[in-house]
Design an enzyme around this catalytic site. Structure first.
Site, PDB file in Angstrom:
ATOM      1  N   CYS A  51       1.068  -4.108   7.058  1.00 56.58           N
ATOM      2  CA  CYS A  51       0.813  -5.539   7.241  1.00 56.58           C
ATOM      3  C   CYS A  51       2.104  -6.296   7.507  1.00 56.58           C
ATOM      4  CB  CYS A  51       0.074  -6.112   6.038  1.00 56.58           C
ATOM      5  SG  CYS A  51       1.045  -6.118   4.505  1.00 56.58           S
ATOM      6  N   CYS A  70       4.007  -5.394   3.734  1.00 60.60           N
ATOM      7  CA  CYS A  70       4.445  -3.994   3.671  1.00 60.60           C
ATOM      8  C   CYS A  70       5.490  -3.672   4.726  1.00 60.60           C
ATOM      9  CB  CYS A  70       3.241  -3.067   3.785  1.00 60.60           C
ATOM     10  SG  CYS A  70       2.185  -3.161   2.326  1.00 60.60           S
ATOM     11  N   HIS A  90      -0.672  -3.266  -1.988  1.00 57.22           N
ATOM     12  CA  HIS A  90      -1.007  -2.486  -0.796  1.00 57.22           C
ATOM     13  C   HIS A  90      -0.441  -1.070  -0.903  1.00 57.22           C
ATOM     14  CE1 HIS A  90      -1.903  -5.950   2.254  1.00 57.22           C
ATOM     15  NE2 HIS A  90      -2.669  -5.995   1.184  1.00 57.22           N
ATOM     16  N   GLU A 116       1.422   1.013   1.039  1.00 59.10           N
ATOM     17  CA  GLU A 116       2.822   1.335   1.306  1.00 59.10           C
ATOM     18  C   GLU A 116       3.720   0.824   0.180  1.00 59.10           C
ATOM     19  OE1 GLU A 116       0.741   0.547   5.288  1.00 59.10           O
ATOM     20  OE2 GLU A 116       0.783  -0.386   3.319  1.00 59.10           O
TER      21      GLU A 116
END
Length: 179
Positions: free
Chosen positions: A109, A119, A63, A65
């Site tokens: 998330c 994240c 992801h 981040e």
């Protein structure tokens, strides 16, 4: 960026995060998210970009981040001193991350269906001070509680207004229904 308001600065960095999101390879089962990680070691200094990231940029269904954090942690001491010239000789990236802001096109998330760490947890573990968010994560795949997790951990969450529709449209690129 001198002589700009804080709002302009935040919109600028969120716009850069949106540029990152557009680099994502679309998939019908995940969002296209972009992230920019900035830091300034004093409240009066201009923020500098430590790293950028986008969903699925690095191997392993990653992801945005988490990718930005990974790339920031790969900075050498020399690179860190180039970005932040007034940095003390013994500064570590972990110290810098405690003064860092995250600009992300979508709420970090709180759950990963892949089993990877969320994240929100990665941002909390890094000690990020603020998280600027373009749009909340819709309930397309999971019920997200990233904002709540960040706030519970003492991280300031700022909802950046003005790019919500664009952030959501880019996030859903590749989905059957872009609603």
């Amino acid at each position: 960026m001198s002589n700009t308001s804080n709002t302009d600065v935040h919109m600028y960095f969120l716009g850069l995060a949106l540029d990152e999101a557009r680099k994502c390879k679309p998939t019908p089962t995940a969002f296209c998210v972009g992230c920019v990680l900035t830091a300034s070691l004093t409240d009066s200094s201009e923020p500098v970009i430590l790293a950028r990231g986008y969903s699925r940029e690095l191997p392993g269904n990653t992801h945005a981040e988490a990718n930005a954090l990974t790339k920031a942690r790969r900075l050498s001491k020399e690179e860190l001193r180039e970005l932040l010239p007034s940095t003390p000789e013994d500064v570590t990236i972990e110290h810098v991350l405690n003064r860092a802001d995250v600009y992300t096109t979508m709420e970090p998330c709180s759950v990963r269906t892949s089993g990877l760490a969320p994240c929100a947890d990665a941002l909390i573990a890094a000690g990020i001070r603020r998280c600027f968010i373009g749009v909340g994560e819709p309930d397309d795949f999971v019920q997200c509680e990233g904002t709540r997790k960040l706030e519970d951990a003492g991280i300031e969450v700022v909802w950046t207004r003005g790019l919500e529709q664009e952030c959501l449209a880019v996030a859903r690129t590749g989905h059957r229904s872009n609603t």
